[in-house]
Scaffold this motif. Structure first.
Motif, PDB file in Angstrom:
ATOM      1  N   VAL A 709       0.800  -1.058  -0.037  1.00  0.00           N
ATOM      2  CA  VAL A 709      -0.070  -0.074  -0.014  1.00  0.00           C
ATOM      3  C   VAL A 709       0.814   1.275   0.289  1.00  0.00           C
ATOM      4  CG1 VAL A 709      -1.808   1.277   1.160  1.00  0.00           C
ATOM      5  CG2 VAL A 709      -1.703  -1.313   1.388  1.00  0.00           C
ATOM      6  N   LYS A 710       0.624   2.262  -0.709  1.00  0.00           N
ATOM      7  CA  LYS A 710       1.473   3.468  -0.903  1.00  0.00           C
ATOM      8  C   LYS A 710       0.422   4.637  -0.559  1.00  0.00           C
ATOM      9  CE  LYS A 710       4.510   1.744  -4.594  1.00  0.00           C
ATOM     10  NZ  LYS A 710       5.069   1.880  -5.879  1.00  0.00           N
ATOM     11  N   LEU A 711       0.796   5.304   0.427  1.00  0.00           N
ATOM     12  CA  LEU A 711       0.062   6.371   0.888  1.00  0.00           C
ATOM     13  C   LEU A 711       0.902   7.602   1.684  1.00  0.00           C
ATOM     14  CD1 LEU A 711      -2.721   5.732   3.676  1.00  0.00           C
ATOM     15  CD2 LEU A 711      -0.583   4.350   3.107  1.00  0.00           C
ATOM     16  N   LYS A 712       0.688   8.775   1.677  1.00  0.00           N
ATOM     17  CA  LYS A 712       1.260   9.590   2.513  1.00  0.00           C
ATOM     18  C   LYS A 712       1.005   9.607   4.156  1.00  0.00           C
ATOM     19  CE  LYS A 712       2.810  12.130  -1.744  1.00  0.00           C
ATOM     20  NZ  LYS A 712       2.851  13.623  -2.267  1.00  0.00           N
ATOM     21  N   GLY A 713      -0.287   9.631   4.206  1.00  0.00           N
ATOM     22  CA  GLY A 713      -0.423   9.824   5.566  1.00  0.00           C
ATOM     23  C   GLY A 713      -2.055   9.664   5.778  1.00  0.00           C
ATOM     24  N   VAL A 714      -2.553  10.371   6.772  1.00  0.00           N
ATOM     25  CA  VAL A 714      -3.953  10.454   7.132  1.00  0.00           C
ATOM     26  C   VAL A 714      -4.680  11.404   6.566  1.00  0.00           C
ATOM     27  CG1 VAL A 714      -3.667   9.063   9.377  1.00  0.00           C
ATOM     28  CG2 VAL A 714      -3.473  11.521   9.418  1.00  0.00           C
ATOM     29  N   LYS A 715      -3.919  12.690   6.113  1.00  0.00           N
ATOM     30  CA  LYS A 715      -4.701  13.755   5.522  1.00  0.00           C
ATOM     31  C   LYS A 715      -4.903  13.598   4.090  1.00  0.00           C
ATOM     32  CE  LYS A 715      -2.237  17.089   8.680  1.00  0.00           C
ATOM     33  NZ  LYS A 715      -1.340  18.351   9.086  1.00  0.00           N
ATOM     34  N   LYS A 716      -5.459  14.525   3.506  1.00  0.00           N
ATOM     35  CA  LYS A 716      -6.054  14.324   2.193  1.00  0.00           C
ATOM     36  C   LYS A 716      -4.912  13.865   1.171  1.00  0.00           C
ATOM     37  CE  LYS A 716      -8.480  16.560  -1.638  1.00  0.00           C
ATOM     38  NZ  LYS A 716      -9.389  17.905  -1.731  1.00  0.00           N
ATOM     39  N   GLY A 717      -5.412  12.756   0.532  1.00  0.00           N
ATOM     40  CA  GLY A 717      -4.330  12.259  -0.493  1.00  0.00           C
ATOM     41  C   GLY A 717      -4.652  11.234  -1.446  1.00  0.00           C
ATOM     42  N   GLU A 718      -3.674  10.484  -1.908  1.00  0.00           N
ATOM     43  CA  GLU A 718      -4.046   9.258  -2.754  1.00  0.00           C
ATOM     44  C   GLU A 718      -3.541   8.001  -2.133  1.00  0.00           C
ATOM     45  OE1 GLU A 718      -2.743  10.419  -6.677  1.00  0.00           O
ATOM     46  OE2 GLU A 718      -4.128  11.710  -6.990  1.00  0.00           O
ATOM     47  N   MET A 719      -3.904   7.002  -2.725  1.00  0.00           N
ATOM     48  CA  MET A 719      -3.369   5.711  -2.103  1.00  0.00           C
ATOM     49  C   MET A 719      -3.374   4.705  -3.430  1.00  0.00           C
ATOM     50  SD  MET A 719      -5.080   3.483   1.265  1.00  0.00           S
ATOM     51  CE  MET A 719      -6.758   4.136   0.791  1.00  0.00           C
ATOM     52  N   THR A 720      -2.230   4.011  -3.101  1.00  0.00           N
ATOM     53  CA  THR A 720      -2.338   2.751  -4.304  1.00  0.00           C
ATOM     54  C   THR A 720      -2.278   1.334  -3.507  1.00  0.00           C
ATOM     55  OG1 THR A 720      -1.034   4.088  -5.786  1.00  0.00           O
ATOM     56  CG2 THR A 720      -1.073   1.756  -6.178  1.00  0.00           C
ATOM     57  N   VAL A 721      -3.241   0.617  -3.783  1.00  0.00           N
ATOM     58  CA  VAL A 721      -3.313  -0.592  -3.014  1.00  0.00           C
ATOM     59  C   VAL A 721      -2.970  -1.799  -4.095  1.00  0.00           C
ATOM     60  CG1 VAL A 721      -4.672  -2.468  -1.973  1.00  0.00           C
ATOM     61  CG2 VAL A 721      -5.134   0.116  -1.411  1.00  0.00           C
ATOM     62  N   GLN A 722      -1.862  -2.480  -3.824  1.00  0.00           N
ATOM     63  CA  GLN A 722      -1.594  -3.711  -4.680  1.00  0.00           C
ATOM     64  C   GLN A 722      -2.222  -5.187  -4.131  1.00  0.00           C
ATOM     65  OE1 GLN A 722       2.674  -2.498  -4.951  1.00  0.00           O
ATOM     66  NE2 GLN A 722       2.397  -2.692  -7.044  1.00  0.00           N
ATOM     67  N   LYS A 723      -2.444  -6.062  -5.058  1.00  0.00           N
ATOM     68  CA  LYS A 723      -2.646  -7.292  -4.609  1.00  0.00           C
ATOM     69  C   LYS A 723      -3.727  -7.464  -3.695  1.00  0.00           C
ATOM     70  CE  LYS A 723       2.080  -9.295  -5.226  1.00  0.00           C
ATOM     71  NZ  LYS A 723       2.749 -10.316  -4.667  1.00  0.00           N
ATOM     72  N   GLY A 724      -4.839  -6.653  -4.214  1.00  0.00           N
ATOM     73  CA  GLY A 724      -6.265  -6.877  -3.235  1.00  0.00           C
ATOM     74  C   GLY A 724      -6.859  -8.325  -3.557  1.00  0.00           C
ATOM     75  N   ASP A 725      -7.101  -8.872  -2.239  1.00  0.00           N
ATOM     76  CA  ASP A 725      -7.452 -10.197  -2.034  1.00  0.00           C
ATOM     77  C   ASP A 725      -8.317 -10.235  -0.842  1.00  0.00           C
ATOM     78  OD1 ASP A 725      -7.840 -12.732  -2.182  1.00  0.00           O
ATOM     79  OD2 ASP A 725      -6.058 -13.433  -3.446  1.00  0.00           O
ATOM     80  N   ASP A 726      -9.151 -11.292  -0.553  1.00  0.00           N
ATOM     81  CA  ASP A 726      -9.543 -11.768   0.567  1.00  0.00           C
ATOM     82  C   ASP A 726      -8.692 -11.809   1.931  1.00  0.00           C
ATOM     83  OD1 ASP A 726     -12.213 -11.389  -0.317  1.00  0.00           O
ATOM     84  OD2 ASP A 726     -12.385 -13.453  -0.735  1.00  0.00           O
ATOM     85  N   SER A 727      -7.428 -12.447   1.490  1.00  0.00           N
ATOM     86  CA  SER A 727      -6.382 -12.464   2.481  1.00  0.00           C
ATOM     87  C   SER A 727      -5.826 -11.115   2.977  1.00  0.00           C
ATOM     88  CB  SER A 727      -5.184 -13.062   1.845  1.00  0.00           C
ATOM     89  OG  SER A 727      -3.944 -13.203   2.628  1.00  0.00           O
ATOM     90  N   GLU A 728      -5.931 -11.081   4.299  1.00  0.00           N
ATOM     91  CA  GLU A 728      -5.380  -9.823   5.002  1.00  0.00           C
ATOM     92  C   GLU A 728      -3.974  -9.645   4.985  1.00  0.00           C
ATOM     93  OE1 GLU A 728      -6.637 -10.770   9.037  1.00  0.00           O
ATOM     94  OE2 GLU A 728      -9.075 -10.706   8.230  1.00  0.00           O
ATOM     95  N   GLU A 729      -3.172 -10.585   4.482  1.00  0.00           N
ATOM     96  CA  GLU A 729      -1.564 -10.705   4.266  1.00  0.00           C
ATOM     97  C   GLU A 729      -1.408 -10.057   3.079  1.00  0.00           C
ATOM     98  OE1 GLU A 729       0.220 -10.873   7.200  1.00  0.00           O
ATOM     99  OE2 GLU A 729      -1.895 -11.378   8.127  1.00  0.00           O
ATOM    100  N   ASP A 730      -2.166  -9.802   2.216  1.00  0.00           N
ATOM    101  CA  ASP A 730      -1.824  -9.295   0.929  1.00  0.00           C
ATOM    102  C   ASP A 730      -1.537  -7.800   0.824  1.00  0.00           C
ATOM    103  OD1 ASP A 730      -1.897 -11.628  -0.437  1.00  0.00           O
ATOM    104  OD2 ASP A 730      -3.658 -11.498  -1.494  1.00  0.00           O
TER     105      ASP A 730
END
Length: 975
Positions: A709-730
């Motif tokens: 997961v790529k994100l800068k922090g809790v304030k307004k921004g963008e986030m990139t999520v890779q390998k989305g799956d039901d597995s909590e470890e992905d």
């Protein structure tokens, strides 16, 4: 023209059996074929109730039939307290109450109700074929056309899919041929009785089916009128020689509309229910917002496969397959339209054309999401048109038989060579179904050719060969639909999807329901007869209507349409668990203020359940009371019951100035009334915003340890999520709260969160793969690029220790709600809280957000405000399905709020005097103004519009009698 059929010349027919013999042959064919089609259910000992996927049979129909069985044994019901937060019994169940097959099903003992469901569901499919037989008799199909047409109609892809997913959908298959037959009879000058009866039955079942059927029967009447009365039409001689058909059209069409209005009047007792159910539900989810005018190119490439398999090409119920004979004869439908102006052919082609565009499914689904529910109409006209082609005049030509052979060859090239082997775009099951069908279509065409081109010219041998080839064709059709169904259900070997495993085992329903915590509700109600609702350990979608089975009052509901007021209440309070799909409300997310406002008194938890070690799932304020049959029962220390009194109010527009979590606190201090209703509470204190206390605190937090997961922090921004799956470890990241907080409810909030649609290349990249890794050829790669829409739905999971809760988004899904951007996830109450909250996304993608926050909500103010409302709640409450009674002793004028969804059927009385209701009190519920002092409050429910509906129905019946007598008199005079 009405009242006489003497002008209509019926054609002479050969090779005819009487209708009884046709019915017997069809029945024999149906029984044999049904044993093959449903063989997997016998082998695997399954019912037609699905446990995964489309679970409407399990979640809607089975609980509904269980309730009907209970209610009818008790003598009826007005208001059903066990349907969600309460609902009109007749509004909710009218489609079943008005269907005679319901009572056949209810005649079975409860333990065999699943078998009864199977039997009646298949019976509906059988009766659809019988309806076609009756229709075929009216339009004078030959014996073989009628029997094979009824068979093709009953075992069409749409009918089979409906049986396997939504058994009641086949009601439309049963009624539509009769409705069209009624219009046919009116055009021939016969009695309108059949048409009016079919219309009434449609209106009594479901507004959607009536709406679809109404559109097509009007179009049919118009086209068929000019077929009958146009040049060379069968009824042309009934008009003056020089009068064009269009000049008399208005009179005929006016009479037809008049018949329709009589049917509508007879249905008046249902119309109010239709209007109320439609207007009070959220029906439009803008599913097609990103779809455009056309389907994807990949979808169009796959469409021919739907002609030779049970494949739903683009949307649910979009099954075109009506048997190999219909598919084989499709080119001849065009010929009959050109040469004979076939009405059935015109409509078959028209339906096939409009089915190419998503907007059709949207319009014919009540302007909601696009779906193939209307394909029962396409199936009917396609089968009828194909049966008209099953005639020597059409097929007795070598040239036309060569056209059919060329059509088969085209399907082989397109489906087998292109879709299966080159593009490899078909699922395992569908590929095998398609291969099987195309292999069997060749001998079917050969049998047709022998029958039509090689039959001896005369004598007994001619009849023998003709019957023999017809028997071969019939056998091929039976075997094909049976094998296709087996492949669809069992997967055709390794690599196939075994759909049969998604169905419930026979006899398992009682045992399944005995596992649900709601099983102890009857015991609780036997001890505590006051009014209250129950909550339970959150365990997902499939338990939404369990309370209906046990007669409990809960805060869960799943139906095709639920109250928009309830959804609005959840939306305004930021309760994502109750506001993500238009068809379901899944609890209050364990929020104590919302539980209080809905009268929740007990929380149920199975001590042996896999999540039972998680005490945080029990909302704040609930204390352990006892264990019943393995279910732990927790009691709320604050409970208003069915209603309570407020000494002050604010308007709805003023409430909107608070944040969603703050609104929950505000509504424990002041009643909320719509701005337009404020005049009804004049004299009561209008609270100032500054006087209302809120103490929702934003806790200091930061993002740590992101993985994929790529994100800068809790304030307004963008986030990139890779390998989305039901597995909590992905993928995951942590929200770290450094400071320790005491005695707080903790809520994780994602504000302004949206998942952007992504391209196919981005999708591949986010899976950490390349396009080359997919092994696609250029055409397949192009089709998949063109088809990929990216999606906007997702599920966020927030985890802290042994607690795990979700926020869900289904935007632009067929039942999703699209006006959600904030997701509040309640992790529950903590004596002491600090550390990490782990966050996981189930879908890879690019996200935007305004803020990620953690809120802490102290419970002291909740206890204080709830205690005040407790003191002013309705006391000495008694209630049944038609009446609520209780006492109040007010120290001042107050607004009495009742947790009953605002419904026109409820009338309020104070000391016997009718009170003016405050519509949509507290965002969608019932309220009245009550003066200071001791008063008896009575609420009475009466089905709204019942008297007027009965009166209009009686008038409609009277008009029907007049019309029928007038027609009979006209016949007598002409004779």
């Amino acid at each position: 023209m009405r009242g006489t059929s003497r002008h209509y010349a019926e054609p002479e027919l050969s090779r005819e059996w009487n209708w009884k013999k046709q019915w017997l042959v069809y029945t024999g064919l149906f029984v044999v074929t049904a044993l093959l089609v449903f063989a997997a259910f016998f082998v695997y000992q399954k019912t037609l109730l699905k446990g995964k996927g489309n679970v409407d049979g399990l979640m809607q129909h089975y609980p509904s039939y269980t309730k009907l069985k209970r209610v009818l044994a008790q003598g009826g019901e007005g208001w059903s307290w066990d349907v969600g937060l309460g609902a009109s019994f007749f509004d909710t169940f009218k489609g079943k109450l008005t269907n005679p097959l319901t009572y056949l099903l209810l005649a079975f003992p409860q333990k065999y109700l699943d078998m009864a469901y199977d039997f009646v569901t298949i019976l509906r499919q059988y009766l659809a074929g019988v309806a076609f037989l009756i229709f075929g008799r009216e339009v004078k199909l030959t014996t073989e056309q009628n029997v094979l047409g009824a068979f093709a109609y009953a075992f069409s892809g749409w009918a089979i899919i409906a049986t396997l997913t939504q058994g009641t959908f086949n009601n439309s298959m049963m009624l539509f041929p009769i409705l069209i037959m009624g219009a046919e009879r009116i055009l021939k000058g016969k009695s309108p009785l059949v048409f009016i009866v079919a219309e009434v039955l449609f209106l009594a079942s479901t507004v959607l089916w009536a709406y679809i059927a109404g559109i097509f029967v009007i179009l049919y009447f118009i086209v068929r009128y000019f077929h009958f009365y146009g040049k060379n039409g069968a009824l042309r001689t009934t008009l003056p020689p020089d009068q064009p058909a269009w000049k008399s059209f208005a009179g005929h069409f006016g009479g037809f509309i008049g018949d329709g209005l009589i049917g509508l009047m007879i249905s008046a007792i249902f119309v109010e229910s239709i209007i109320y159910t439609t207007t009070s539900a959220v029906i439009n989810s803008d599913y097609d917002a990103n779809q455009g005018v056309f389907y994807s190119l990949k979808t169009y490439f796959a469409m021919p496969t739907a002609l030779v398999s049970l494949n739903e090409v683009h949307e649910a119920y979009s099954a075109v397959f009506a048997g190999l004979l219909v598919t084989a004869l499709m080119p001849m439908i065009i010929w009959t339209v050109r040469k004979k102006k076939s009405t059935a052919g015109i409509f078959a082609i028209f339906c096939l054309i409009i089915g190419l565009f998503p907007v059709t499914g949207k319009i014919l689904n009540g302007f909601s999401y696009s779906v193939g529910r209307w394909y029962f109409v396409l199936t009917f006209f396609l089968v009828w048109a194909a049966m008209e082609c099953l005639d020597h005049e059409v097929l007795g030509s070598r040239k036309r038989m060569m056209v059919l052979l060329g059509w088969w060859f085209f399907l082989c090239v397109w489906v087998v060579l292109l879709c299966i082997f080159y593009l490899k775009m078909l699922k395992h099951n569908i590929a095998w179904e398609s291969l099987l069908s195309l292999c069997m279509m060749f001998p079917l065409l050969a049998a047709l050719a022998v029958r039509e081109l090689r039959v001896p010219k005369s004598g007994q041998r001619k009849a023998k060969v003709y019957r023999g080839m017809t028997a071969v064709i019939t056998a091929i059709l039976v075997v094909n639909v049976g094998l296709n169904s087996w492949i669809m259900m069992t997967g055709a070997g390794e690599g196939g999807s075994q759909r049969i495993k998604t169905y419930i085992d026979k006899g398992a329903m009682p045992e399944l329901y005995d596992q649900y915590v709601q099983r102890v509700v009857p015991d609780i109600q036997a001890e505590d007869t006051s009014f209250y609702r129950t909550d339970q350990l959150d365990d997902g979608f499939e338990k939404s209507n369990v309370n209906i089975v046990f007669g409990g009052r809960s805060i869960y509901e799943y139906f095709s349409s639920i109250s928009s007021d309830w959804l609005y209440f959840n939306k305004m309070l930021g309760n994502n668990a109750g506001y993500n799909r238009r068809i379901v409300s899944l609890s209050n997310d364990n929020r104590p203020g919302m539980d209080y406002l809905l009268g929740v008194k007990y929380f149920l938890r199975d001590k042996n359940y896999k999540e039972a070690e998680k005490p945080g799932y029990v909302p704040y304020g609930f204390e352990y009371q006892k264990t019943i049959d393995g279910v732990e029962v927790y009691r709320n220390k604050h409970c208003m019951g069915i209603g309570t009194g407020y000494s002050q109010y604010i308007t709805e527009s003023e409430l909107k100035k608070f944040a969603p979590l703050e609104r929950e606190q505000v509504m424990l201090q002041a009643a909320v009334v719509p701005d337009r209703e404020a005049t009804k509470v004049s004299g009561l204190k209008h609270a100032k915003i500054s006087e209302l206390h809120t103490d929702v605190q934003s806790l200091e937090c930061s993002v740590t340890s992101p993985y994929n997961v790529k994100l800068k922090g809790v304030k307004k921004g963008e986030m990139t999520v890779q390998k989305g799956d039901d597995s909590e470890e992905d993928n995951y990241f942590n929200i770290h709260v450094p400071k320790t907080w005491k005695n707080m409810q903790i809520v994780v909030s994602f504000q302004g969160l949206d998942r952007e649609p992504i391209t196919w290349d981005q999708h591949i990249h986010l899976k950490d793969e390349t396009v080359a890794d997919q092994g696609y050829n250029r055409l397949k790669e192009y089709l998949y690029r063109n088809d990929y829409t990216g999606g906007t739905s997702f599920i966020i999971t927030a985890m802290k220790g042994d607690r795990s809760k979700t926020g869900e988004c289904y935007k632009y899904g067929n039942t999703g709600l699209n006006d959600i951007s904030d997701y509040n996830i309640n992790l529950g109450y903590y004596d002491s809280f600090s550390g990490d909250i782990r966050i996981h996304f189930d879908k890879a993608g690019f996200y935007k957000y305004d803020a990620i926050k953690v809120y802490g909500i102290p419970m002291e103010s909740y206890d204080q405000d709830a205690s005040v409302l407790d003191e002013n709640s309705l006391k000495d409450v008694s209630f049944d399905d038609k009446t609520v009674r209780g006492m109040v002793n007010n120290d001042s004028d107050r607004i009495m709020y009742f947790s009953i969804i605002d419904n026109a059927g409820w009338t309020a009385y104070v000391d016997g005097e009718k009170a003016d209701k405050i519509s949509r009190t507290n965002l969608g519920f019932t309220g009245i103004k009550v003066p200071a002092g001791k008063h008896e409050i009575t609420l009475r429910y009466r089905y709204p519009g019942l008297r007027a509906g009965i009166a209009v129905t009686i008038i409609g019946l009277g008009l029907l009698v007049v019309v029928l007598r007038k027609g009979k008199r006209k016949n007598q005079l002409e004779e």
